[in-house]
Design a protein around this motif. Structure first.
Motif, PDB file in Angstrom:
ATOM      1  N   LEU A  32     -29.803  16.977   9.498  1.00  0.00           N
ATOM      2  CA  LEU A  32     -30.571  15.839   9.013  1.00  0.00           C
ATOM      3  C   LEU A  32     -29.922  15.210   7.787  1.00  0.00           C
ATOM      4  O   LEU A  32     -30.042  14.002   7.551  1.00  0.00           O
ATOM      5  CB  LEU A  32     -32.001  16.285   8.685  1.00  0.00           C
ATOM      6  N   TRP A  33     -29.239  16.025   6.991  1.00  0.00           N
ATOM      7  CA  TRP A  33     -28.521  15.483   5.831  1.00  0.00           C
ATOM      8  C   TRP A  33     -27.480  14.463   6.295  1.00  0.00           C
ATOM      9  O   TRP A  33     -27.326  13.404   5.688  1.00  0.00           O
ATOM     10  CB  TRP A  33     -27.841  16.615   5.065  1.00  0.00           C
ATOM     11  N   SER A  44     -31.766   5.501  -2.196  1.00  0.00           N
ATOM     12  CA  SER A  44     -30.993   6.160  -3.247  1.00  0.00           C
ATOM     13  C   SER A  44     -30.816   7.625  -2.866  1.00  0.00           C
ATOM     14  O   SER A  44     -31.479   8.152  -1.966  1.00  0.00           O
ATOM     15  CB  SER A  44     -31.716   6.050  -4.585  1.00  0.00           C
ATOM     16  N   GLU A  45     -29.941   8.325  -3.571  1.00  0.00           N
ATOM     17  CA  GLU A  45     -29.726   9.744  -3.286  1.00  0.00           C
ATOM     18  C   GLU A  45     -30.998  10.543  -3.552  1.00  0.00           C
ATOM     19  O   GLU A  45     -31.335  11.468  -2.793  1.00  0.00           O
ATOM     20  CB  GLU A  45     -28.565  10.279  -4.120  1.00  0.00           C
ATOM     21  N   ASP A  46     -31.733  10.206  -4.600  1.00  0.00           N
ATOM     22  CA  ASP A  46     -32.982  10.904  -4.891  1.00  0.00           C
ATOM     23  C   ASP A  46     -33.999  10.672  -3.766  1.00  0.00           C
ATOM     24  O   ASP A  46     -34.731  11.593  -3.377  1.00  0.00           O
ATOM     25  CB  ASP A  46     -33.567  10.426  -6.219  1.00  0.00           C
ATOM     26  N   GLU A  47     -34.048   9.463  -3.253  1.00  0.00           N
ATOM     27  CA  GLU A  47     -34.977   9.165  -2.160  1.00  0.00           C
ATOM     28  C   GLU A  47     -34.587   9.921  -0.894  1.00  0.00           C
ATOM     29  O   GLU A  47     -35.450  10.430  -0.167  1.00  0.00           O
ATOM     30  CB  GLU A  47     -35.016   7.661  -1.899  1.00  0.00           C
ATOM     31  N   LYS A  48     -33.302  10.020  -0.632  1.00  0.00           N
ATOM     32  CA  LYS A  48     -32.837  10.770   0.529  1.00  0.00           C
ATOM     33  C   LYS A  48     -33.219  12.245   0.412  1.00  0.00           C
ATOM     34  O   LYS A  48     -33.668  12.862   1.377  1.00  0.00           O
ATOM     35  CB  LYS A  48     -31.323  10.633   0.691  1.00  0.00           C
ATOM     36  N   ASN A  49     -33.050  12.817  -0.762  1.00  0.00           N
ATOM     37  CA  ASN A  49     -33.410  14.217  -0.979  1.00  0.00           C
ATOM     38  C   ASN A  49     -34.903  14.437  -0.772  1.00  0.00           C
ATOM     39  O   ASN A  49     -35.325  15.459  -0.214  1.00  0.00           O
ATOM     40  CB  ASN A  49     -33.013  14.656  -2.386  1.00  0.00           C
ATOM     41  N   ALA A  50     -35.712  13.475  -1.211  1.00  0.00           N
ATOM     42  CA  ALA A  50     -37.156  13.589  -1.051  1.00  0.00           C
ATOM     43  C   ALA A  50     -37.557  13.489   0.423  1.00  0.00           C
ATOM     44  O   ALA A  50     -38.396  14.252   0.908  1.00  0.00           O
ATOM     45  CB  ALA A  50     -37.862  12.517  -1.873  1.00  0.00           C
ATOM     46  N   VAL A  51     -36.949  12.562   1.146  1.00  0.00           N
ATOM     47  CA  VAL A  51     -37.238  12.418   2.576  1.00  0.00           C
ATOM     48  C   VAL A  51     -36.820  13.674   3.327  1.00  0.00           C
ATOM     49  O   VAL A  51     -37.546  14.156   4.204  1.00  0.00           O
ATOM     50  CB  VAL A  51     -36.532  11.172   3.148  1.00  0.00           C
ATOM     51  N   LEU A  52     -35.660  14.230   2.984  1.00  0.00           N
ATOM     52  CA  LEU A  52     -35.194  15.452   3.633  1.00  0.00           C
ATOM     53  C   LEU A  52     -36.207  16.574   3.437  1.00  0.00           C
ATOM     54  O   LEU A  52     -36.485  17.350   4.375  1.00  0.00           O
ATOM     55  CB  LEU A  52     -33.830  15.847   3.071  1.00  0.00           C
ATOM     56  N   GLU A  53     -36.762  16.676   2.243  1.00  0.00           N
ATOM     57  CA  GLU A  53     -37.769  17.715   1.970  1.00  0.00           C
ATOM     58  C   GLU A  53     -39.040  17.454   2.797  1.00  0.00           C
ATOM     59  O   GLU A  53     -39.646  18.387   3.342  1.00  0.00           O
ATOM     60  CB  GLU A  53     -38.091  17.758   0.482  1.00  0.00           C
ATOM     61  N   TYR A  54     -39.426  16.205   2.896  1.00  0.00           N
ATOM     62  CA  TYR A  54     -40.617  15.845   3.659  1.00  0.00           C
ATOM     63  C   TYR A  54     -40.458  16.166   5.149  1.00  0.00           C
ATOM     64  O   TYR A  54     -41.414  16.636   5.795  1.00  0.00           O
ATOM     65  CB  TYR A  54     -40.922  14.349   3.480  1.00  0.00           C
ATOM     66  N   LEU A  55     -39.270  15.982   5.683  1.00  0.00           N
ATOM     67  CA  LEU A  55     -39.035  16.240   7.109  1.00  0.00           C
ATOM     68  C   LEU A  55     -39.248  17.712   7.467  1.00  0.00           C
ATOM     69  O   LEU A  55     -39.519  18.028   8.630  1.00  0.00           O
ATOM     70  CB  LEU A  55     -37.626  15.799   7.503  1.00  0.00           C
TER      71      LEU A  55
END
Length: 475
Positions: free
Chosen positions: A393-394, A461-472
């Motif tokens: 997913l990353w 943004s990279e922070d938003e991507k990290n947050a979405v990855l955690e949510y998934l």
């Protein structure tokens, strides 16, 4: 990549290879069932599972004895290792080599992916593609991302030759049609088209002129999204129904009467698929970060993939069943172009799309793109995209950093990137003596295997991507 259709002389039951490839499914929202309906659905779902695992609907592939001797066709040093192993150890080695799993909560030792009768005859079932493991745990309904059908077929055929035993249609057909160039993928759609081309609207076998098809590999979708989407296949061209689930049993031995006689059984199979739900992520979840990711997801991703707020205590979900034009999504177009308008029209006029009492299902004969799938259990179903070209997913969230050539190196999950643990290489080692090893590599530069497209995450943004990855992880 176009070959003449050899399915007439060698039509093979590829239900397991093909069955429901791309199938996914219904409705928007969630409606509780009445108690009696819950009981009925539960009972029919159980019957559906038993039907898939215990009732062969195709001609057989090979015997238990042939399977137990297939090690004799393995390359060294694996063959030498098998020679000194016990029978049970050899069977475990074969399961590992071919991507087979035992059945959960079943000590029979039988594979989930095949019906094995009392005489030891093996017949492929739908779980060969739709029953694999989730990071090492056998899970019916999970994509079988390790299935090595091409390799197994070649080595079973070689073993039969050594033992002087007759070949099956699978053994012969695989000489002409690629079954999957990378382990975990399948050329299933072509078999579906080929089998359908030799039938009339009432499913009688008819003579048709030779047809050429575009061979390409697909990644089987998880069955636990079946309950959400109203249409089948990655392009969503066929309305969902129990009859459509029977399409890939179109071997010559199954005449029109077979479909009438087994229709109720496939109603049960339909209920079984609709009963499945994804496993829950058992690792640690940063709840605060996941909540941030939920907000970002709902603002940027839910328009296509739907909402999943019930994971945070709510009762509702939505799924838009949205088809994205190919010029917008930008993912590999081969699958979309491989199905002709004529072939889709033939399906639309067939018994499969007529659910009874002249009730014709809806069929989209010229879809312009792919349908964004539900993301339930997305963390548990790598690789990603319809052709299986993206390992984590990353990498889905980082389009420019997707590897060109990669292979899975462990059953364990990559918790940081959420998906396969992989190694990245410059090219497939074509000189490696074991073809099974060569087929573990995914080369995105090959026909139909592109990992391009779905560039929308670049807006985050990279922070938003990290947050979405955690949510998934929570879906």
């Amino acid at each position: 990549m176009k070959f003449q259709n050899p399915l007439r002389p060698f039509s093979h039951p590829l239900l397991a290879t093909v069955c429901l490839v791309g199938f996914s499914v219904i409705g928007i929202g969630w409606v509780p069932l009445a108690a009696d309906e819950t009981v009925r659905t539960s009972s029919s779902a159980e019957r559906g599972y038993r039907f898939l695992t215990e009732h062969p609907v195709l001609t057989s592939d090979f015997s238990q004895d042939t399977f137990d001797q297939v090690w004799q066709s393995w390359p060294e040093p694996l063959r030498r290792q098998a020679e000194t192993a016990t029978l049970q150890e050899r069977r475990a080695m074969a399961f590992e080599r071919y991507g087979l799993t035992t059945r959960p909560d079943d000590d029979s030792g039988k594979p989930l992916q095949y019906v094995v009768d009392d005489d030891g005859t093996w017949t492929m079932n739908c779980f060969s593609c739709h029953g694999g493991s989730v990071y090492g745990k056998s899970t019916p309904g999970a994509p079988n991302n390790r299935f090595a059908l091409q390799t197994m077929t070649e080595e079973i055929r070689s073993t039969k030759f050594k033992l002087g035993r007759p070949f099956s249609r699978m053994d012969m057909g695989a000489l002409f049609i690629p079954l999957g160039t990378t382990h975990g993928t399948t050329n299933a759609v072509v078999f579906g088209m080929g089998l359908m081309s030799s039938r009339d609207a009432d499913l009688n076998v008819v003579n048709t002129p030779p047809t050429s098809f575009t061979h390409h590999d697909m990644d089987a979708p998880p069955w636990w999204t079946f309950h959400k989407r109203p249409y089948l296949y990655i392009d969503g061209f066929a309305e969902k129904g129990h009859r459509g689930l029977m399409q890939f049993t179109l071997i010559p031995e199954n005449g029109p009467e077979f479909y009438r006689e087994n229709e109720n059984a496939f109603r049960d199979v339909y209920d079984y698929l609709a009963s499945l739900r994804p496993p829950k992520y058992e690792g640690e979840v940063n709840v605060d970060l996941a909540e941030q990711g939920r907000v970002v997801f709902n603002q940027t991703c839910a328009e296509c993939h739907g909402t999943y707020d019930r994971q945070f205590g709510g009762d509702d979900w939505t799924y838009p069943n949205r088809r994205i034009p190919i010029n917008d999504i930008g993912t590999d177009p081969v699958r979309l172009k491989a199905l002709s308008v004529e072939g889709r029209k033939k399906y639309a006029s067939s018994w499969f799309a007529n659910v009874g009492q002249d009730d014709q299902q809806d069929t989209i004969v010229a879809p312009d793109g792919y349908v964004a799938p539900p993301l339930d259990g997305i963390w548990a179903s790598p690789p990603y995209f319809h052709n299986g070209s993206v390992p984590t997913l990353w990498h889905v969230l980082h389009p420019t950093q997707r590897p060109q050539v990669w292979r899975r190196i462990s059953e364990a999950i990559d918790d940081a990137k959420m998906g396969f643990s992989i190694e990245v290489v410059d090219k497939v080692p074509l000189t490696h003596p074991d073809v099974a090893v060569r087929r573990t590599y995914f080369d995105t530069r090959r026909f139909g295997k592109s990992n391009q497209g779905h560039d929308y995450p670049d807006l985050l943004s990279e922070d938003e991507k990290n947050a979405v990855l955690e949510y998934l992880k929570t879906l």
